[in-house]
Design a protein around this motif. Structure first.
Motif, PDB file in Angstrom:
ATOM      1  N   GLU A  87     -37.661  27.147  51.859  1.00 27.70           N
ATOM      2  CA  GLU A  87     -38.547  28.266  51.499  1.00 27.70           C
ATOM      3  C   GLU A  87     -39.037  29.017  52.736  1.00 27.70           C
ATOM      4  OE1 GLU A  87     -39.515  29.409  48.459  1.00 27.70           O
ATOM      5  OE2 GLU A  87     -38.051  27.989  47.650  1.00 27.70           O
ATOM      6  N   ASN A  88     -39.462  28.258  53.744  1.00 21.22           N
ATOM      7  CA  ASN A  88     -40.154  28.884  54.873  1.00 21.22           C
ATOM      8  C   ASN A  88     -39.238  29.321  56.009  1.00 21.22           C
ATOM      9  OD1 ASN A  88     -43.221  28.578  54.392  1.00 21.22           O
ATOM     10  ND2 ASN A  88     -42.306  26.655  53.701  1.00 21.22           N
ATOM     11  N   ASP A  89     -38.250  28.498  56.339  1.00 21.31           N
ATOM     12  CA  ASP A  89     -37.411  28.847  57.493  1.00 21.31           C
ATOM     13  C   ASP A  89     -36.239  29.740  57.090  1.00 21.31           C
ATOM     14  OD1 ASP A  89     -39.029  27.479  59.159  1.00 21.31           O
ATOM     15  OD2 ASP A  89     -37.750  25.715  59.392  1.00 21.31           O
ATOM     16  N   TYR A  90     -35.885  29.737  55.812  1.00 25.38           N
ATOM     17  CA  TYR A  90     -34.675  30.478  55.415  1.00 25.38           C
ATOM     18  C   TYR A  90     -34.907  31.587  54.400  1.00 25.38           C
ATOM     19  CZ  TYR A  90     -32.428  27.238  58.416  1.00 25.38           C
ATOM     20  OH  TYR A  90     -32.079  26.547  59.553  1.00 25.38           O
ATOM     21  N   LYS A  91     -35.581  31.267  53.287  1.00 25.94           N
ATOM     22  CA  LYS A  91     -35.785  32.296  52.251  1.00 25.94           C
ATOM     23  C   LYS A  91     -36.494  33.519  52.841  1.00 25.94           C
ATOM     24  CE  LYS A  91     -35.646  31.564  47.535  1.00 25.94           C
ATOM     25  NZ  LYS A  91     -35.947  30.560  46.545  1.00 25.94           N
ATOM     26  N   THR A  92     -37.449  33.289  53.729  1.00 27.52           N
ATOM     27  CA  THR A  92     -38.200  34.394  54.340  1.00 27.52           C
ATOM     28  C   THR A  92     -37.282  35.290  55.178  1.00 27.52           C
ATOM     29  OG1 THR A  92     -38.687  32.882  56.125  1.00 27.52           O
ATOM     30  CG2 THR A  92     -40.407  33.162  54.494  1.00 27.52           C
ATOM     31  N   ARG A  93     -36.112  34.787  55.502  1.00 29.15           N
ATOM     32  CA  ARG A  93     -35.160  35.601  56.284  1.00 29.15           C
ATOM     33  C   ARG A  93     -33.953  35.982  55.441  1.00 29.15           C
ATOM     34  NH1 ARG A  93     -37.011  31.925  60.475  1.00 29.15           N
ATOM     35  NH2 ARG A  93     -38.580  33.212  61.478  1.00 29.15           N
ATOM     36  N   ASN A  94     -34.148  35.921  54.136  1.00 25.16           N
ATOM     37  CA  ASN A  94     -33.089  36.278  53.184  1.00 25.16           C
ATOM     38  C   ASN A  94     -31.855  35.392  53.290  1.00 25.16           C
ATOM     39  OD1 ASN A  94     -34.582  38.398  52.089  1.00 25.16           O
ATOM     40  ND2 ASN A  94     -33.985  39.699  53.825  1.00 25.16           N
ATOM     41  N   GLU A 222     -28.322  34.190  59.442  1.00 25.09           N
ATOM     42  CA  GLU A 222     -28.673  35.596  59.237  1.00 25.09           C
ATOM     43  C   GLU A 222     -27.424  36.468  59.418  1.00 25.09           C
ATOM     44  OE1 GLU A 222     -32.362  36.928  61.243  1.00 25.09           O
ATOM     45  OE2 GLU A 222     -32.796  34.803  61.457  1.00 25.09           O
ATOM     46  N   TYR A 295     -45.925  24.124  57.658  1.00 32.81           N
ATOM     47  CA  TYR A 295     -45.656  25.288  56.805  1.00 32.81           C
ATOM     48  C   TYR A 295     -46.873  25.696  55.967  1.00 32.81           C
ATOM     49  CZ  TYR A 295     -40.788  24.202  57.956  1.00 32.81           C
ATOM     50  OH  TYR A 295     -39.614  23.952  58.619  1.00 32.81           O
ATOM     51  N   GLU A 297     -50.663  27.294  55.319  1.00 33.13           N
ATOM     52  CA  GLU A 297     -51.252  28.511  55.907  1.00 33.13           C
ATOM     53  C   GLU A 297     -51.929  28.182  57.240  1.00 33.13           C
ATOM     54  OE1 GLU A 297     -50.824  31.700  55.279  1.00 33.13           O
ATOM     55  OE2 GLU A 297     -49.395  30.869  53.840  1.00 33.13           O
ATOM     56  N   LYS A 300     -49.343  27.033  59.965  1.00 33.64           N
ATOM     57  CA  LYS A 300     -48.597  28.167  60.534  1.00 33.64           C
ATOM     58  C   LYS A 300     -49.434  28.902  61.575  1.00 33.64           C
ATOM     59  CE  LYS A 300     -45.833  29.450  56.550  1.00 33.64           C
ATOM     60  NZ  LYS A 300     -45.826  30.335  55.402  1.00 33.64           N
TER      61      LYS A 300
END
Ligand code: PLP
Length: 399
Positions: A87-94, A222, A295, A297, A300
């Motif tokens: 969710e945090n390291d990959y989805k946020t970067r599509n 990416e 991860y 809030e 981070k």
């Protein structure tokens, strides 16, 4: 008679950090009044952030209760962490990845070394020079042929595609030791090369958290098509100061294939899963909860502050050295500063002079490979006070 793996005998003895330690010890003994500033070893200095400490306390308490007790966990890592990573390291970067493409481990060093288990000894391996020594030594141990890719001032520390066909390629960006980064366009060239040659890229992004320039990729995924050609290594060591806690992960996408000698396709995810289940019993529950907390809030925010402060050190060291007349690389999007030693000096001669005159310790570039000769690595992992003082002394004594 028990025969040994003779490949070990071909390894160069790694005297780098022990030689540095000996020289510093001798200097300190002879000059007890001088305060030596160490900007050599790539270890972090800031304590674990409160969010991770709280998560560990909670996990420890859980372990002391019947309901919360955990024995052996899943070898590949707990779902809560694998999901948080996706969710945090990959989805946020599509980048779309499934939790079962993530393998949680106790360090990227072990991962970079262990991954060779699933590849044939007959593979030809491309490795940059200078380099983080683990890639080279672990492939030497298993007896693979190495093709060196020089990274120097002449090519802006960007490796050129190999002239001959290689099967495995190690890339590390932001780079240790040169501190340089790779643009999406440059990285795409490697993905295209790997596709054309059915090679695998082993991409070490241990320093990804230091990237601030939005055009620089944090992950090789990416780049379009990279999931078919790349394994990625990532660590909580430098991102969140986990060098002592130990937690990292490897991404082995399910689209990634290797080949048998007969040309049959083999899923690398399956092989790595098999290898992990056979040789590893998972990372401690408490540590995985700490990694998960990076991860949150709060986590981070706290981690970002630490990285920001290391990056300020890097900037301060880089600009200070430039003002002192040095040619300097790295130090942006990276905690490493790679400087050119003055003409006519070797990396080790510069080490000695820096220690004697400025009482500052760094790492001679030649320790990372022969193409590192003539360069010198400083790290931004010290305190701001020490970084400032180091630069003040360099300006005063080295110009
Ligand atoms: N990869 C690179 C490029 C590193 O420089 C380091 C540590 O210095 C590592 C991996 C090791 O990371 P870990 O602490 O997760 O083993």
């Amino acid at each position: 008679m028990s025969l040994v793996n003779e490949n070990f005998l071909k390894l160069q003895d790694s005297y780098l950090f022990s030689t540095i330690a000996k020289k510093v010890e001798k200097f300190t003994k002879e000059n007890p009044d001088k305060k030596v500033i160490k900007l050599g070893i790539g270890d972090v200095t800031k304590p674990i952030v409160p969010a991770c400490i709280e998560a560990m306390h909670k996990a420890v308490e859980e372990m002391g209760t019947q309901e919360g007790f955990k024995g052996y966990g899943p070898e590949q890592g707990y779902d809560f962490l694998r999901k948080a990573i996706v969710e945090n390291d990959y989805k946020t970067r599509n980048v779309e990845l499934e939790p079962d493409e993530i393998f949680v481990s106790d360090g990227a060093k072990c991962d970079c070394g262990n991954i060779v288990d699933i590849f044939s000894k007959e593979n030809k391996v491309a490795i940059t020079n200078p380099v983080y020594p683990v890639y080279l030594d672990t492939n030497m141990m298993s007896g693979r042929n190495i093709v060196y890719l020089p990274v120097t001032e002449e090519n802006n520390f960007i490796p050129e595609l190999p002239k001959e066909k290689v099967d495995m390629i190690y890339l590390c960006f932001p780079n240790n030791p040169t501190g340089t980064v790779l643009s999406k366009e440059e990285l795409k060239k490697w993905v295209d090369y790997a596709k054309e040659n059915k090679s695998i890229i082993l991409y070490d992004s241990a320093y990804e958290a230091f990237i601030t320039d939005e055009s620089i990729p944090h992950s090789i995924y990416e780049i379009e098509g990279a999931k078919e050609v790349a394994i990625e290594f990532k660590s909580f060591s430098k991102t969140a100061g986990f060098t002592g806690l130990r937690c990292a992960y490897v991404v082995v996408p399910k689209a990634l294939k290797g080949y048998t000698k007969n040309g049959e396709e083999v899923l690398l995810n399956k092989l790595w899963n098999r290898r992990t289940c056979t040789k590893f019993n998972g990372v401690s529950y408490v540590i995985q909860r700490a990694a998960e907390a990076t991860y949150s809030e709060e986590g981070k925010k706290q981690i970002k502050e630490n990285i920001k402060s290391y990056l300020e050190n890097a900037k301060l060291i880089k600009t200070g050295l430039e003002e002192a007349g040095f040619t300097v690389y790295g130090g942006e999007n990276s905690p490493y500063i790679w400087l050119k030693v003055p003409k006519g000096m070797t990396s080790w001669e510069f080490f000695d002079k820096l220690l004697e005159k400025a009482n500052v310790v760094g790492t001679p570039g030649s320790g990372f490979g022969d193409f590192g000769e003539g360069y010198f690595r400083l790290t931004a992992f010290g305190t701001i006070e020490n970084s400032k003082e180091a630069i003040r002394r360099i300006k005063e004594t080295m110009i």
